[in-house]
Design an enzyme around this catalytic site. Sequence first.
Site, short mmCIF file in Angstrom:
data_model
loop_
_atom_site.label_atom_id
_atom_site.label_comp_id
_atom_site.label_asym_id
_atom_site.label_seq_id
_atom_site.Cartn_x
_atom_site.Cartn_y
_atom_site.Cartn_z
N ASP A 160 131.72 46.57 -63.09
CA ASP A 160 132.46 45.30 -63.10
C ASP A 160 133.05 44.97 -61.72
OD1 ASP A 160 134.20 43.19 -63.61
OD2 ASP A 160 135.05 44.09 -65.40
N SER A 216 131.70 39.40 -64.05
CA SER A 216 131.93 39.68 -65.46
C SER A 216 131.64 38.44 -66.32
CB SER A 216 133.36 40.20 -65.64
OG SER A 216 133.52 40.81 -66.90
#
Length: 252
Positions: A156, A42
């Site tokens: 993610d 991320s």
Amino acid sequence: MTDDPTLGLTLSGGGAYGAAQAGVLQVLAERGIRPGIVAGTSAGALIGAAYAAGMDADTIEQAVRRFRWSDIARWSFRPRWGLLDTHAVTDAVHGILGRDPLIEELPRRFGAYATDLRTRRGVILDRGPLSTALRSTIAVPGVLPPVRRDGALLADGGMIDNVPDAVTRAIGAERTIVVRLHAKWENVRMMRTVTATADLVADPTVLLIQPEMERMAQWVMKDVPRLIAEGRRAAESALDAADQEGRLLSAA
């Protein structure tokens, strides 16, 4: 001064909290510590990619101060998978680096960590177009669309491991500097990360840096200067403690 090919840097996710990692990079540079391997998920992957591409710490810090969410996402006109579209990442990579390089061509070894939504397993992205890896690792389900790659549906990586030190090891690191973005008020959802932190603390091959995010905004950029300063403070504290223990981190 050259990079240390055995020293890795692990950068965690956390939205705007990722700005603290720019401060960490500045302190590492000032002390002559140059990891040759970097991995992240991320926000950590975004900053890690800039470092792996050869950007210096001060340039990264300036980019973080200028950063806006529109740099990586735009409103989607086909919001089936997410409200926003991350193709802006590709434009940003081209704008900063002049092209969309293959990860294996970067000056430093790099890996981004993502989650395969179909198998619920983590995936290491250390080859192929850099923009594809970054679009994958930032794809928060319901907000940013997942990325299809090699039969996987990638999102993610923080859903599996928000502090992916195993990735840094998997791509070649023997010792690692781990930046864990955390807050004293972390909730039960994050307890698996808290538990894993105890293992990092006990590992003599890990230097753990933990900027404290308490009372700072995670999803707006108003606290970026404070976050960078906190990253510097946490890095200096951890490195001073390492020096007292006689742990050598700078490249030979």
